[in-house]
Every structure is written in structure tokens, then in C-alpha cells.
Design an enzyme around this catalytic site. Sequence first.
Site, PDB file in Angstrom:
ATOM      1  N   HIS A  84      78.150  73.067  31.630  1.00 46.46           N
ATOM      2  CA  HIS A  84      78.910  74.301  31.890  1.00 46.46           C
ATOM      3  C   HIS A  84      80.003  74.086  32.928  1.00 46.46           C
ATOM      4  O   HIS A  84      80.941  74.886  33.011  1.00 46.46           O
ATOM      5  CB  HIS A  84      77.989  75.496  32.208  1.00 46.46           C
ATOM      6  CG  HIS A  84      77.425  75.581  33.587  1.00 46.46           C
ATOM      7  ND1 HIS A  84      76.167  75.147  33.911  1.00 46.46           N
ATOM      8  CD2 HIS A  84      77.930  76.098  34.721  1.00 46.46           C
ATOM      9  CE1 HIS A  84      75.916  75.379  35.188  1.00 46.46           C
ATOM     10  NE2 HIS A  84      76.982  75.962  35.713  1.00 46.46           N
ATOM     11  N   ASP A 220      71.965  70.601  30.003  1.00 44.93           N
ATOM     12  CA  ASP A 220      73.228  71.023  30.611  1.00 44.93           C
ATOM     13  C   ASP A 220      73.897  69.889  31.406  1.00 44.93           C
ATOM     14  O   ASP A 220      73.907  69.896  32.633  1.00 44.93           O
ATOM     15  CB  ASP A 220      72.927  72.225  31.528  1.00 44.93           C
ATOM     16  CG  ASP A 220      74.178  72.985  31.923  1.00 44.93           C
ATOM     17  OD1 ASP A 220      75.283  72.458  31.702  1.00 44.93           O
ATOM     18  OD2 ASP A 220      74.046  74.091  32.469  1.00 44.93           O
ATOM     19  N   SER A 649      75.938  74.075  40.915  1.00 44.17           N
ATOM     20  CA  SER A 649      75.860  73.617  39.531  1.00 44.17           C
ATOM     21  C   SER A 649      76.317  72.175  39.460  1.00 44.17           C
ATOM     22  O   SER A 649      77.398  71.846  39.959  1.00 44.17           O
ATOM     23  CB  SER A 649      76.767  74.474  38.642  1.00 44.17           C
ATOM     24  OG  SER A 649      76.182  75.719  38.452  1.00 44.17           O
TER      25      SER A 649
HETATM   26  N1  ASP Z   1      74.156  78.463  37.051  1.00 45.08           N
HETATM   27  C1  ASP Z   1      74.585  78.921  38.313  1.00 45.08           C
HETATM   28  C2  ASP Z   1      76.059  79.159  38.293  1.00 45.08           C
HETATM   29  O1  ASP Z   1      76.690  78.863  37.326  1.00 45.08           O
HETATM   30  C3  ASP Z   1      74.149  78.048  39.441  1.00 45.08           C
HETATM   31  C4  ASP Z   1      73.447  78.906  40.423  1.00 45.08           C
HETATM   32  O2  ASP Z   1      74.015  79.902  40.843  1.00 45.08           O
HETATM   33  O3  ASP Z   1      72.323  78.588  40.786  1.00 45.08           O
HETATM   34  O4  ASP Z   1      76.646  79.720  39.186  1.00 45.08           O
END
Ligand code: ASP
Length: 713
Positions: A84, A220, A649
Site C-alpha cells: 500500500h 502487503d 506502514s
Molecule cells: N495501515 C496504517 C496506515 O496506512 C498503518 C497504521 O496506522 O498503523 O496508516
Amino acid sequence: MIKYFFTLVFSWLSFYGFAGEGMWIPLLLENRTIADMQAAGLKLSAADIYSINQACLKDAVVMFGKGCTGELISPGGLLITNHHCGYGRIQAHSTVEKDYLTDGFWAYSRSEELPNPGLTVSFLVRIEDVTEKALQGVLPDMSEKQRNEVMKLNSAEIISEAVKNTHYEAEIESFFFGSDYFLFVYEVFKDIRLVGAPPSAIGKFGGDTDNWIWPRHTGDFSLFRIYAGKDNKPAPFDTANVPYRPKKYLTLSAQGIHEGDFTMVLGYPAKTDEYLYSGGLKIVTGDILPAKIKMREERLKIMQEEMSKSPAVKLQYAGKYQGAGNAWKKWIGIIDGVQRTDAVNKKIQQELMLTDTALSEPCRIKYFEPVLRRLDDFYAENRVGILASDLGHEALSSFETALFASNFDNKALMAAYDTCDRQVMKDQLRNMADGFFKNVNLNIDRKTMAGILRIYFESVDPLYYPEIYPTIQDRFDGEVNAYVDWLFRKSIFTDPGKTYKIIDHFSPRAVKKLLSDPFSRFYQSFSDVVVSYYPVSDSLDLELQRLYRDYVSGLMATDTNRVYYPDANFTMRIAYGKVEGYKAADAITYDYHTTATGILEKEDPEIADYTVDEKLRLLLEHKDFGRYGPDATLPVCFIASNHTSGGNSGSPVLDKEGRLIGINFDRNWEGTVSDYEYDPAVCRNISLDIRYVLFILEKYAGAFNILQELTIE
Ligand code: ASP
């Protein structure tokens, strides 16, 4: 007395750390934190993590772009981050015919790696506590504004001294609301190439349905390589550049993860608000987030409708949809978490405790009573303004054409008055227009704007309506839709032909025309409202900074059971905890890890998020896990109690020896409240097990060229 009190409380660096809560500054580990980490199982010294004299873990961890973390995993500059985090780049290389988001991408040789203009990777060279220098000349009776001005002048000098005769970049960040200042020096690389990414059915498996949710089965990750000039220093993209040779890269551990194992995460958490006053938290969760959730739902619905009609639009808006949906879902989790942890009342108790303790010492009460009273008053007086400003920001940041118009106007103004650079500016305007028209779908933008403006008007006090509002009432009978349609019809910014014509025949007179464009006027009128109020308004911001500085110093002095660490501000931090499951609700307890069995269990051809990639399914069905599936099970993800946030991330999750065991990519929904209140019982970071990455590289992608670069134990 007060002076003594502050020296005492701001020795915050020596406060005890507890496994779980806390994001620590790597420079300051020697002060107690490293001992706590070692007591929790760490086998390394502070210098193994952060040092300027020897290669250490910090040299293997990078800021990836402007919002993620990544880590070096080979001597050839290979870097791993989240899928991502690389998503926008993978999307940019994709077309409907050659769709890397859907099919994945693997470079089987260096020459196949894909450049990513604009993408940077920053290494932290060093951190320095510059509090004394930054505050030199600050006098006790100075206003906060004067204090800030002195600090800014000092900072500019410190920064220019720090980067003198180097190719480094530097910045100074404030900690604990201006009580401490640290200098961060970075080496920024600009030639970063895409090396590999699994298809979204693996890298984004579970999609928005599973986002922020445990149990998780998402692969991911994506791979990039840093290129440098022949001298190993940053250089702009050039085919003659060579793979960067890092000072340090991580060893991967495929030895397995067990409940209770020590873990730590090094990375760049972006923003937390752990010391927010009860009044502030009430406004955030009672007013701001519910309205922002409504706005996002509107935007997501519109994007979804248009994306489902056309594969090209789907590709064009994939990244925007992902970004908008990510925050939307987190906010819902935060509201829920604040209620579940009774966070507002907990904060009220802390505030009362501060008053009670202060009462026992006349000198303190004289000092703190006004601080607490003013904080109470501040939030009571500014509730509607804060709400309007936050919603205004949310609205403006989702209006694509309006943002383009404003950026275009700013650049055009510069071009008009700076004749020497006219050609350069024109080129920049053209680039800006190219990017905008490539990435926008005007139909989506028009509907979004109408929908969000309507929610804005419903949610904020009329005092905060933009100047354009009477026009909407008078000329369009209060019909927001009609007004927005008119904007899109009349503006030059919605017409590529007219926009490029302005660029081609650029003159100062053209700028006048631009500034009177309906979109320019709309943006101006709306941003005036937003900029006038908190959090942007300088005077309110400064007042808050002082109030919070005093308030938190009081908390530190009175509530010594609590852990104190500075809020995240996108500087490098280390968090530590252990691999552990959690009890989510009555009779619901979650295990600490997931396996590939769950992928097949989740598979549902009716739900796009749960579509399993065909080749992966065959491997899983045949249990063809190679070296990575002990006991015929293939590990996929695990959770641990490391305190992380957005920006973490892609961060490395390391074991007690500093070996890479996972890639951090998310938090559990119950735990998103950790941005405001860390609850050790439920706050967990979600990581991708490095063995699943290795399995995908070897068994799925056959990327042996990549595997042979890695050091795997
Ligand atoms: N998946 C989250 C983000 O994209 C990572 C997190 O906030 O722990 O912000």
C-alpha cells in the site's frame, strides 16, 4: 521554585518505559529505555540501534516517500516496504492492457526495474538535541510569538550550519509542545526503482473489507531499489546510476515467531495526540470525526459508482479510493475505541488529579489553575470554529479542480512577476496541467464537490460559511448542485484546451483572468474560512502550544505512573513490545498469528476483496510451501504490542537480535485508539510474516534473482 519544577519535569528522557506503549527517540535510548528493552528480551545495545560512529539499525531504515517507512534488505540497495506504500507507483506504471496492480510486477533483471520520478528515500544521518541552541535568547517574559520567532531564527542558523559543505538536508522538530528541539539530518536519494510487487489479490488481499482488521491474510509488500551515482551519493535518475551500497542492511529471520517473543519496530510514525485535553478529545470524537466520516462516505460512494462503470476510471482512482477509505475506517475505529476505553473520562481524571496535587502546593496551583481553566475555556469557546476549520480542510483537500486552480494560480502569479524564469514557470505550469488532466475525472470531482459542500453547510455554524455562500443563495436559489455545475461549466480549469492556451500565451494579463476564474474565487473564499481558525490560525496555535507545554509538564510532575514519550511527528522512533494476541470482546479472543489456511477460508468469488489469485490457490492447495511452511502450515501475518501509527506502514519488525521477522502494515480496529490513548489490552500492530514474503518470492514469483541478494537465517 517554578524553574526548579520545570527542570525536574523535563528530564522526561529518564522516565520509565514499558513494553507496549511508547514511541522512543533512537538518540535517547541510553537513558533508561534500552535497559527496559533489554529487560524485555532485547540482546542489542543502544549503539547497535542508533550510533553515528558505527553502522547500526537506523542506517537500514528509511523514510519512504513522504508518508511511509522502508528498510534495506540487501547489499545492493534493495528495499522492502508495504504494497500500500508502493501502490501509487505501481498504479502509475499500469495501464488497462499492462495492469501491474492486478497482475503484479517482478523485475527479473536490473534492466527491468522501473524508475519512479518524484519518489524519494531518506536516510537519517544523525539526530542532535539542539534545545539549548534553538532557545538561545528566549527570555522568560517573552510572548509565545516572540519565543517562536527567536527559535525560528536560531533554527535556520543551526540547519545551515548542519548541512554546510554537504549534500544533506536537515530539519528541526519540536517535541512536547516546544519544550525540546531536535535536529534531524537526512541524506535523500532520488533515483528509486520498482523491483517487485505481488498482484493486488495478494498484496491487498482482504482489501477495504479487512483493512484495520485482525485476523489478516494480506501479503502487503513491495520491493524497490535505491540507485546512486558512482560515488554512492544521491543522484537524479540516470541510466548510468548504480545500485546504492548501504552502510547496513537487515538479515531476515525465517526461524519463526512465537507468542511472547520480544519485537521492536523502527520507523516514522506520522502523528499522534496522546496528551490531548479532555475537551479536545470530546470535540474530535463527538463532532469532527463523525462529520468527516460522513464526508468520506459521500466521496467513496461517488468514486465507487464511477469506478464500477469503467476499468480505466477504476485504475485512475484506485489510489485515491484506497487513501480515502483507509482514514474513513480508522476514524470509525477511533470513535469506538475512545468510547470503549472511556478515554475522555480517563483524561478528566488525570486533569482533576493534576488540580488536586497542585492544590497541595500553593506555588503550583497558582501556576496550573489558570492553565487548566484556560484549556477548558479554549475548547468551549472554539468548538464551532475548530469544527469548521477541520471540516473545511477535509472538504478542500478532496476538491481536485479547486486545488489545481489554486496551485496553478500561485505558480502563474510567480511566473507573471519573475520574468527571468518565465520559461521554466511555463514548463512547470504545463507539467502541472498534464498531471491534473491525467489524474482527474471531472464527473467524480463535480459530484464530490456538490455532496461535500452540502455536508459542510449542514455541519458547521453559518458563521463559518464562505463568502461565496450568499451567491449560492441568491443566484442559484441555495442549490449547491446548480452552483457546482455552473463552476464546472464556466471555469477554464475544467477545459484542457483553454488551460493550455493560457499557458502558451502567458502574460501578466492572463493572470488577472485566472484570478477571476470562478474556481479561483471559490477556493479563495473557502480557504479564507479555513485559514482564519484553529488549527491554522497562528495566534490560537501559539496559545495552545504554551498551554499544552505547561499542562504536560504538570502531568509529568504529578502523574508519575504514566509513560511519557513525545507525540509522533514523522521523525524516527522505536517502539517495542511482544508478539501477543488479545481479547477483543466478551468470549472473543484472537490468536497472535494467521496462516494460509485462512486465505482459502476467506475465499469468496462473490466478494472482490476475497478473490484468491489462481496460482497462489494451487500452491496453497498443494501445500507447496517450500522451506517456509513448517509443519505444513504457511505463516502469513502476526500481531504484537508495538506502539505504531500511520507512517509506520512498511516499518521493519525486528526480533531481539535485530533481524527482520516482519513488515508492519496496519493496526487492529480496536487498537486504532492508540493515536490518542494506548490500551495495552487491545492495541496491536499487524505485520506481514517475512516467511510469507519469501514464499511469494520463491514459490509464486520465481524471483530467484531477488532471493539470492538476501541474507536469510
Ligand atoms: N495501515 C496504517 C496506515 O496506512 C498503518 C497504521 O496506522 O498503523 O496508516
